[in-house]
Write a protein that holds these residues in place. Structure first.
Motif: not given
Length: 166
Positions: A22, A40, A46-50, A52
Motif C-alpha cells: 500500500d 478510510a 473503507w469497504l471498497h478499499a478492502r 467488501k
C-alpha cells in the motif's frame, strides 16, 4: 561534502525494505502527480478499499452521498459559501439550473434512491452512506446482529445502482 539530488522513481518504494505494498502504491501515485485520497474517511470507501463491495456499489453510494449533501440534508458545520445568484441579460452565463433548482433536483434524486432501496434497506444507507456512521454503530442503533449490516448495505447499494442506472 557534496549532496546528490535523486530523481523520484515509482519503482523505488518496492525496493526499499520495510515498505508495504500500500505504501508503495501511494508513493508511486504521488510521484506521478495523482491526488491522494484517504479511503478510510467514510465507511463506504473503507469497504471498497478492502474489496467488501464492488465498484458499481461504491459508485452508487458515492452518487447517493453527493446528492444527499447537495440537497442540504446533511448537517451544516460551517458558513454557507454558495455561489452568487446568476446574472441575467446578454452577458450572463448560458442557461442552466438555478441554485435552488439544483438543490431540489438533488433532493428528488436522493429521496428516489432511498425509496428505491426499500424501507428496511434505506435505514442502513442513510446511516452509513449519507451520515457516515460506522458499520458497527449503525448495526447497534438498528438492533441488528453483528456483521449483518454489510450484507444489507450490499443489497441496498445494488438497488441504488439500478436507480442511478449504473
Amino acid at each position: 561534502m557534496a549532496f546528490v539530488q535523486r530523481r523520484a522513481s515509482p519503482e523505488l518504494p518496492n525496493r526499499l525494505p520495510g515498505r508495504t505494498a500500500d505504501q508503495a502504491r501511494t508513493r508511486a501515485a504521488a510521484v506521478q502527480g495523482a491526488k491522494l485520497v484517504n479511503r478510510a474517511e467514510n465507511p463506504l470507501g473503507w469497504l471498497h478499499a478492502r474489496g467488501k463491495i464492488t465498484g458499481r456499489q461504491f459508485e452508487a453510494g458515492e452518487k447517493l452521498r453527493g446528492d444527499f449533501l447537495k440537497a442540504g440534508d446533511g448537517p451544516r458545520i460551517s458558513m454557507s459559501w454558495d455561489a452568487a445568484p446568476p446574472e441575467r441579460g446578454k452577458r450572463a452565463a448560458p442557461d442552466g439550473l438555478l441554485p435552488g433548482e439544483r438543490v431540489s433536483a438533488a433532493k428528488r434524486r436522493s429521496d428516489g434512491a432511498l425509496n428505491a432501496a426499500g424501507p428496511g434497506l434505506s435505514d442502513m444507507l442513510r446511516r452509513t452512506v449519507c451520515h457516515g456512521e460506522g458499520m458497527e454503530t449503525a448495526e447497534k442503533a438498528l438492533g441488528w446482529p453483528a456483521r449483518s449490516g454489510r450484507v444489507v448495505l450490499g443489497l441496498a447499494l445494488d438497488r441504488v445502482a439500478d436507480f442511478y442506472r449504473l
